[in-house]
Structures are given as structure tokens and as C-alpha cells.
Write a protein that holds these residues in place. Structure first.
Motif, PDB file in Angstrom:
ATOM      1  N   PHE A  47     -29.965  20.528 -21.265  1.00  0.00           N
ATOM      2  CA  PHE A  47     -30.108  19.092 -21.495  1.00  0.00           C
ATOM      3  C   PHE A  47     -28.836  18.517 -22.123  1.00  0.00           C
ATOM      4  CE2 PHE A  47     -34.551  19.987 -20.803  1.00  0.00           C
ATOM      5  CZ  PHE A  47     -35.091  18.788 -20.332  1.00  0.00           C
ATOM      6  N   VAL A  48     -28.304  19.213 -23.118  1.00  0.00           N
ATOM      7  CA  VAL A  48     -27.106  18.741 -23.815  1.00  0.00           C
ATOM      8  C   VAL A  48     -25.912  18.710 -22.871  1.00  0.00           C
ATOM      9  CG1 VAL A  48     -25.455  19.320 -25.631  1.00  0.00           C
ATOM     10  CG2 VAL A  48     -27.909  19.420 -26.103  1.00  0.00           C
ATOM     11  N   ASP A  49     -25.725  19.785 -22.085  1.00  0.00           N
ATOM     12  CA  ASP A  49     -24.579  19.849 -21.185  1.00  0.00           C
ATOM     13  C   ASP A  49     -24.628  18.747 -20.131  1.00  0.00           C
ATOM     14  OD1 ASP A  49     -23.692  22.058 -22.566  1.00  0.00           O
ATOM     15  OD2 ASP A  49     -24.309  23.523 -21.037  1.00  0.00           O
ATOM     16  N   SER A  50     -25.822  18.503 -19.585  1.00  0.00           N
ATOM     17  CA  SER A  50     -25.970  17.459 -18.580  1.00  0.00           C
ATOM     18  C   SER A  50     -25.683  16.077 -19.176  1.00  0.00           C
ATOM     19  CB  SER A  50     -27.389  17.498 -18.000  1.00  0.00           C
ATOM     20  OG  SER A  50     -27.537  16.538 -16.984  1.00  0.00           O
ATOM     21  N   ALA A  51     -26.231  15.826 -20.340  1.00  0.00           N
ATOM     22  CA  ALA A  51     -26.014  14.525 -20.991  1.00  0.00           C
ATOM     23  C   ALA A  51     -24.555  14.342 -21.376  1.00  0.00           C
ATOM     24  CB  ALA A  51     -26.909  14.404 -22.219  1.00  0.00           C
ATOM     25  N   ASP A  52     -23.921  15.393 -21.871  1.00  0.00           N
ATOM     26  CA  ASP A  52     -22.512  15.311 -22.275  1.00  0.00           C
ATOM     27  C   ASP A  52     -21.616  14.953 -21.093  1.00  0.00           C
ATOM     28  OD1 ASP A  52     -22.981  15.808 -24.927  1.00  0.00           O
ATOM     29  OD2 ASP A  52     -22.317  17.903 -24.882  1.00  0.00           O
ATOM     30  N   LEU A  53     -21.858  15.597 -19.951  1.00  0.00           N
ATOM     31  CA  LEU A  53     -21.027  15.331 -18.777  1.00  0.00           C
ATOM     32  C   LEU A  53     -21.156  13.875 -18.342  1.00  0.00           C
ATOM     33  CD1 LEU A  53     -19.184  16.323 -16.488  1.00  0.00           C
ATOM     34  CD2 LEU A  53     -21.257  16.948 -15.218  1.00  0.00           C
ATOM     35  N   LYS A  54     -22.377  13.371 -18.299  1.00  0.00           N
ATOM     36  CA  LYS A  54     -22.592  11.985 -17.881  1.00  0.00           C
ATOM     37  C   LYS A  54     -21.950  11.009 -18.862  1.00  0.00           C
ATOM     38  CE  LYS A  54     -26.837  13.316 -15.604  1.00  0.00           C
ATOM     39  NZ  LYS A  54     -28.240  13.622 -15.843  1.00  0.00           N
ATOM     40  N   TYR A  55     -22.088  11.277 -20.145  1.00  0.00           N
ATOM     41  CA  TYR A  55     -21.516  10.390 -21.158  1.00  0.00           C
ATOM     42  C   TYR A  55     -19.987  10.424 -21.108  1.00  0.00           C
ATOM     43  CZ  TYR A  55     -20.587   8.241 -25.673  1.00  0.00           C
ATOM     44  OH  TYR A  55     -20.114   7.421 -26.651  1.00  0.00           O
ATOM     45  N   GLN A  56     -19.440  11.619 -20.962  1.00  0.00           N
ATOM     46  CA  GLN A  56     -17.988  11.800 -20.983  1.00  0.00           C
ATOM     47  C   GLN A  56     -17.303  11.058 -19.837  1.00  0.00           C
ATOM     48  OE1 GLN A  56     -16.882  15.919 -20.746  1.00  0.00           O
ATOM     49  NE2 GLN A  56     -14.701  15.510 -20.693  1.00  0.00           N
ATOM     50  N   TRP A  57     -17.943  11.007 -18.665  1.00  0.00           N
ATOM     51  CA  TRP A  57     -17.295  10.445 -17.488  1.00  0.00           C
ATOM     52  C   TRP A  57     -17.841   9.087 -17.069  1.00  0.00           C
ATOM     53  CZ3 TRP A  57     -12.806  12.213 -16.180  1.00  0.00           C
ATOM     54  CH2 TRP A  57     -12.453  13.502 -16.586  1.00  0.00           C
ATOM     55  N   ALA A  58     -18.675   8.471 -17.890  1.00  0.00           N
ATOM     56  CA  ALA A  58     -19.258   7.164 -17.534  1.00  0.00           C
ATOM     57  C   ALA A  58     -18.178   6.117 -17.286  1.00  0.00           C
ATOM     58  CB  ALA A  58     -20.221   6.700 -18.628  1.00  0.00           C
ATOM     59  N   ASP A  59     -17.173   6.050 -18.153  1.00  0.00           N
ATOM     60  CA  ASP A  59     -16.116   5.046 -17.990  1.00  0.00           C
ATOM     61  C   ASP A  59     -15.304   5.285 -16.728  1.00  0.00           C
ATOM     62  OD1 ASP A  59     -16.858   3.698 -20.261  1.00  0.00           O
ATOM     63  OD2 ASP A  59     -15.310   4.579 -21.541  1.00  0.00           O
ATOM     64  N   ALA A  60     -14.910   6.535 -16.498  1.00  0.00           N
ATOM     65  CA  ALA A  60     -14.048   6.847 -15.355  1.00  0.00           C
ATOM     66  C   ALA A  60     -14.762   6.642 -14.019  1.00  0.00           C
ATOM     67  CB  ALA A  60     -13.545   8.283 -15.463  1.00  0.00           C
ATOM     68  N   LEU A  61     -16.060   6.878 -13.977  1.00  0.00           N
ATOM     69  CA  LEU A  61     -16.793   6.758 -12.716  1.00  0.00           C
ATOM     70  C   LEU A  61     -17.325   5.354 -12.459  1.00  0.00           C
ATOM     71  CD1 LEU A  61     -18.790  10.132 -12.643  1.00  0.00           C
ATOM     72  CD2 LEU A  61     -16.652   9.560 -11.470  1.00  0.00           C
ATOM     73  N   GLU A 104     -35.688  28.777 -25.543  1.00  0.00           N
ATOM     74  CA  GLU A 104     -35.687  27.356 -25.875  1.00  0.00           C
ATOM     75  C   GLU A 104     -34.275  26.845 -26.141  1.00  0.00           C
ATOM     76  OE1 GLU A 104     -38.453  26.413 -28.958  1.00  0.00           O
ATOM     77  OE2 GLU A 104     -40.177  27.142 -27.822  1.00  0.00           O
ATOM     78  N   GLN A 105     -33.444  27.661 -26.766  1.00  0.00           N
ATOM     79  CA  GLN A 105     -32.053  27.253 -27.005  1.00  0.00           C
ATOM     80  C   GLN A 105     -31.305  27.074 -25.687  1.00  0.00           C
ATOM     81  OE1 GLN A 105     -30.741  30.407 -29.628  1.00  0.00           O
ATOM     82  NE2 GLN A 105     -30.864  29.063 -31.423  1.00  0.00           N
ATOM     83  N   ARG A 106     -31.556  27.982 -24.747  1.00  0.00           N
ATOM     84  CA  ARG A 106     -30.897  27.877 -23.439  1.00  0.00           C
ATOM     85  C   ARG A 106     -31.349  26.609 -22.725  1.00  0.00           C
ATOM     86  NH1 ARG A 106     -28.186  31.545 -20.264  1.00  0.00           N
ATOM     87  NH2 ARG A 106     -28.241  31.150 -18.008  1.00  0.00           N
ATOM     88  N   ILE A 107     -32.642  26.306 -22.808  1.00  0.00           N
ATOM     89  CA  ILE A 107     -33.179  25.087 -22.194  1.00  0.00           C
ATOM     90  C   ILE A 107     -32.536  23.856 -22.824  1.00  0.00           C
ATOM     91  CG2 ILE A 107     -35.266  23.671 -21.967  1.00  0.00           C
ATOM     92  CD1 ILE A 107     -36.813  26.394 -21.772  1.00  0.00           C
ATOM     93  N   GLN A 108     -32.485  23.824 -24.149  1.00  0.00           N
ATOM     94  CA  GLN A 108     -31.878  22.695 -24.843  1.00  0.00           C
ATOM     95  C   GLN A 108     -30.416  22.524 -24.457  1.00  0.00           C
ATOM     96  OE1 GLN A 108     -32.625  23.594 -28.947  1.00  0.00           O
ATOM     97  NE2 GLN A 108     -34.822  23.149 -28.797  1.00  0.00           N
ATOM     98  N   GLN A 109     -29.705  23.647 -24.259  1.00  0.00           N
ATOM     99  CA  GLN A 109     -28.293  23.573 -23.902  1.00  0.00           C
ATOM    100  C   GLN A 109     -28.100  22.923 -22.538  1.00  0.00           C
ATOM    101  OE1 GLN A 109     -25.879  24.493 -26.207  1.00  0.00           O
ATOM    102  NE2 GLN A 109     -24.665  23.262 -24.794  1.00  0.00           N
TER     103      GLN A 109
END
Length: 199
Positions: A10-24, A3-8
Motif C-alpha cells: 500500500f505504501v509503495d503504491s501510494a508513494d509512486l503515485k504521489y511522487q509522480w503526480a506533478d510530472a504526469l 501484515e507488514q508486507r501487505i502494508q508495504q
């Protein structure tokens, strides 16, 4: 542990999208404008990719023809490589790496748009497809990752490069799918007017 791996994920995918929203945002807006100009001037949108990127190309073609969330007239879109007989005949005439390019030389017209999806921008058949589209005076929208590779380097000022700055293909594909949704939503908004996004 599972479950921790699954949650990670989700977190990694969301983090990448949030981090690069402005630049893209800017290149995605430029891609939206290129698609709008194409369809309002009677052009066609062609898409291609390999593997998972090829599946995303088919997915976007389906959204453009069939609609995403709003009722609207069909838009002219075609995912290259889905007609196996044509694709393999084109490859047989030269070599496999030229199969997408052959279809573009046969079908592409000035004012059309080619959307090329690649997680790293290095596949020879996609690079040749972009070159063929440029020869036909089409606009090329490159959706890449991992720095963009050769595909990113050959794009001109009149083309658009949306590069997800990540090395992991699965994360790049997830971002590309979001970009495709945004492009379709932008087209609907520009063609049909504002409508509140359902949550």
C-alpha cells in the motif's frame, strides 16, 4: 510479517503515485484533450494491450461505453482483441504480432484515437498497432512504464506519451488504472460540467 508486507505494498503504491503526480499531470491533460477532441468530432476510441494491460484496455472501454460515476450518453469505444474469431483470423493472415494492427487498418479512421497500454513498451504487437494507427492518421496515446521502450520512441509530437517511471509491472499497472480513471473523469467533466467528487 505478512501484515507488514501487505502494508508495504500500500505504501509503495501510494508513494509512486504521489511522487509522480506533478510530472504526469501534463501528459494526462494532453491525453484528456485528445480523447475529448475525438469524441466531440465523431471519432472512436480504440484500446489495446497484452495480459493485465489488455484487461485494463477492456476496463476503460467499459467505462467509456457504460459510464464511470455519472450518467451520460455512451461514448464510442472498443477494446481490440476481445473478439477471438476476428483476432485469430487477423493473426492467421500474417502473424500474431500483426493482429492488433490488422484490426486498426480495417477499422481506424483519421480523427480516431488509439490508447495503447504496456508496462514496458517493448511488445512487437503493440508497436505495430501504434504504427498502423499512425498510418491511419489516428492519435496514439501510449501508457507505458520502464522508460517507454520502442513504443515510447515511435510516438510523434501529435501523439501523447504517459510514462510511469518504474520498472515493476504491478506498480505500473496500478498507476495506469488511476490514469484511466482520471481520463474518464476528465471526459465527464468536460462533457457534462463540474460536479463535486464524492469522497
Amino acid at each position: 510479517m505478512l501484515e507488514q508486507r501487505i502494508q508495504q505494498h500500500f505504501v509503495d503504491s501510494a508513494d509512486l503515485k504521489y511522487q509522480w503526480a506533478d510530472a504526469l499531470a501534463r501528459p494526462v491533460a494532453d491525453a484528456s484533450q485528445a480523447l475529448l477532441t475525438c469524441v466531440t468530432n465523431g471519432g472512436r476510441i480504440m484500446l489495446c494491450g497484452n495480459g493485465a494491460s489488455g484487461a485494463l484496455a477492456q476496463y476503460m472501454a467499459a467505462l467509456l461505453v457504460g459510464g464511470m460515476e455519472r450518467e451520460r450518453p455512451e461514448l464510442p469505444a472498443l477494446a481490440l482483441g476481445t473478439d477471438v474469431a476476428t483476432f485469430t483470423a487477423a493473426a492467421r493472415r500474417g502473424e500474431f504480432a500483426d493482429a492488433f494492427a490488422a484490426q486498426l487498418r480495417a477499422l481506424g479512421q483519421p480523427g480516431d484515437v488509439l490508447v495503447v497500454l504496456s508496462s514496458n513498451g517493448r511488445a512487437a504487437n503493440l508497436v505495430r498497432a501504434a504504427e498502423a494507427a499512425q498510418e491511419r492518421e489516428m492519435v496514439v496515446i501510449g501508457l507505458t512504464g520502464a522508460g517507454g521502450g520502442e513504443l515510447g520512441r515511435l510516438l510523434r509530437d501529435t501523439d501523447v506519451h504517459v510514462c510511469v517511471p518504474h520498472e515493476r509491472p504491478t506498480r505500473v499497472h496500478e498507476c495506469h488504472q488511476l490514469v484511466l480513471h482520471v481520463l474518464c473523469d476528465n471526459l465527464d467533466q468536460q462533457l457534462l460540467g463540474d460536479e463535486e467528487i464524492a469522497t
